[in-house]
Structure formats: structure tokens, C-alpha cells
Design a protein around this motif. Sequence first.
Motif, PDB file in Angstrom:
ATOM      1  N   LEU A  23     117.010 -11.956 -30.079  1.00  0.00           N
ATOM      2  CA  LEU A  23     116.953 -13.406 -30.235  1.00  0.00           C
ATOM      3  C   LEU A  23     115.517 -13.836 -30.488  1.00  0.00           C
ATOM      4  CD1 LEU A  23     118.320 -16.232 -29.981  1.00  0.00           C
ATOM      5  CD2 LEU A  23     117.826 -16.105 -27.530  1.00  0.00           C
ATOM      6  N   LEU A  24     115.291 -14.496 -31.616  1.00  0.00           N
ATOM      7  CA  LEU A  24     113.968 -15.014 -31.972  1.00  0.00           C
ATOM      8  C   LEU A  24     113.926 -16.524 -31.744  1.00  0.00           C
ATOM      9  CD1 LEU A  24     113.366 -13.206 -35.391  1.00  0.00           C
ATOM     10  CD2 LEU A  24     112.422 -12.609 -33.154  1.00  0.00           C
ATOM     11  N   PRO A  25     112.794 -17.043 -31.276  1.00  0.00           N
ATOM     12  CA  PRO A  25     112.652 -18.498 -31.116  1.00  0.00           C
ATOM     13  C   PRO A  25     112.241 -19.151 -32.428  1.00  0.00           C
ATOM     14  CG  PRO A  25     110.705 -17.405 -30.262  1.00  0.00           C
ATOM     15  CD  PRO A  25     111.651 -16.316 -30.710  1.00  0.00           C
ATOM     16  N   LYS A  26     112.782 -20.359 -32.691  1.00  0.00           N
ATOM     17  CA  LYS A  26     112.316 -21.169 -33.812  1.00  0.00           C
ATOM     18  C   LYS A  26     111.102 -21.943 -33.315  1.00  0.00           C
ATOM     19  CE  LYS A  26     116.554 -22.534 -36.314  1.00  0.00           C
ATOM     20  NZ  LYS A  26     117.387 -23.714 -36.573  1.00  0.00           N
ATOM     21  N   PRO A  27     110.126 -22.219 -34.125  1.00  0.00           N
ATOM     22  CA  PRO A  27     110.012 -21.806 -35.519  1.00  0.00           C
ATOM     23  C   PRO A  27     109.689 -20.317 -35.625  1.00  0.00           C
ATOM     24  CG  PRO A  27     108.020 -22.945 -34.865  1.00  0.00           C
ATOM     25  CD  PRO A  27     108.976 -23.022 -33.699  1.00  0.00           C
TER      26      PRO A  27
END
Length: 167
Positions: free
Chosen positions: A127-131
Motif C-alpha cells: 500500500l502506497l500513500p498518495k501523493p
Amino acid sequence: MSPSLKSVVVPISEVPIEERVDFGGSKESIVLVVDDERLVADTLGIIFKRAGFCTLTAYDAVSALEIAAAIAPDILVSDVDMPGMNGVDLAMTLIKRLPECQVLLFSGHATFADLSGAREAGHDFPLLPKPVHPAVMLENVSTCLGRKPAKARMAEVVTMPRVLQTA
């Protein structure tokens, strides 16, 4: 006034397998990008295409599943927070149908994203955070697929506008 066209719409699930698209030995990995924010999905599609991937784009989970039924992606890159079916449920549904498909999720609320249902089902989706900076996204997709993008392509992609900052 233009003449009306008469056509029949056939659901993708009714298309026989032999009539589905086959990229037959293509070396490009197929990335299915899903985000209900069209600008984010379209921008990611451009980024992946410039980096040498074959890109498919959907703006909701149902459309993504229809696309995946026709053209099996190598990786699903999906936002978590979407109306209707969220990205986590989309990923779990897609993995049931295409177990070899990799998954990478991203969210503007990554700290609060609930992946417990996926973990209980035995999935540990990254899971990557935005931005998300394009270089970071490409690095993560490449890692999921077990390959590294060419540095020259990375330089081209990193110069893309920073429109992925929308939450």
C-alpha cells in the motif's frame, strides 16, 4: 439528424475465451490502473505507458473486473477508496479469478486504510500513500513484477506533471 445505429451489447462475461484479446508473447507487462478520479487514473496510465508497460484503465471496480476478464493483467494498481466496491475488495476478487496477478494499492488515506480483511484472507497487498511520485510508483510496480525499469525511461517519466497529488 443522424441515423440510429442498431447494435447488440454483449457483456464481457459472455464473450467466449477464444475471442478474447491475446497479446501472444508480448514482452510488455500489462498494468490495470483503477481510480475513480479520472485524472489520476489517466495520468498513471500515461506514466506506465511511457515506462514501457501496456496499460489498461478503469474508473471503478466493476469496469476493472470486466476488463480483466477480457485481458488478464500482470498487475492491478488500484486506489483503495472508491465508491461501490473498494480497491481491497477488487484486489481480492481479482486474485480469486487470476491468482498470478500482482497487486499494488494506493490511497490518500493509507494510514487509515483497512487491509485487515485482506490479511485475514491471506493477502498482504503493498500500500502506497498518495501523493505518489511517479518514480516511486514505477519502482514499486517493477518490484511487484520482478523487473526494473530502464533508467532512461525513468528520467522521461519523472518529468510528468505532479497531478497525482489529489487525494
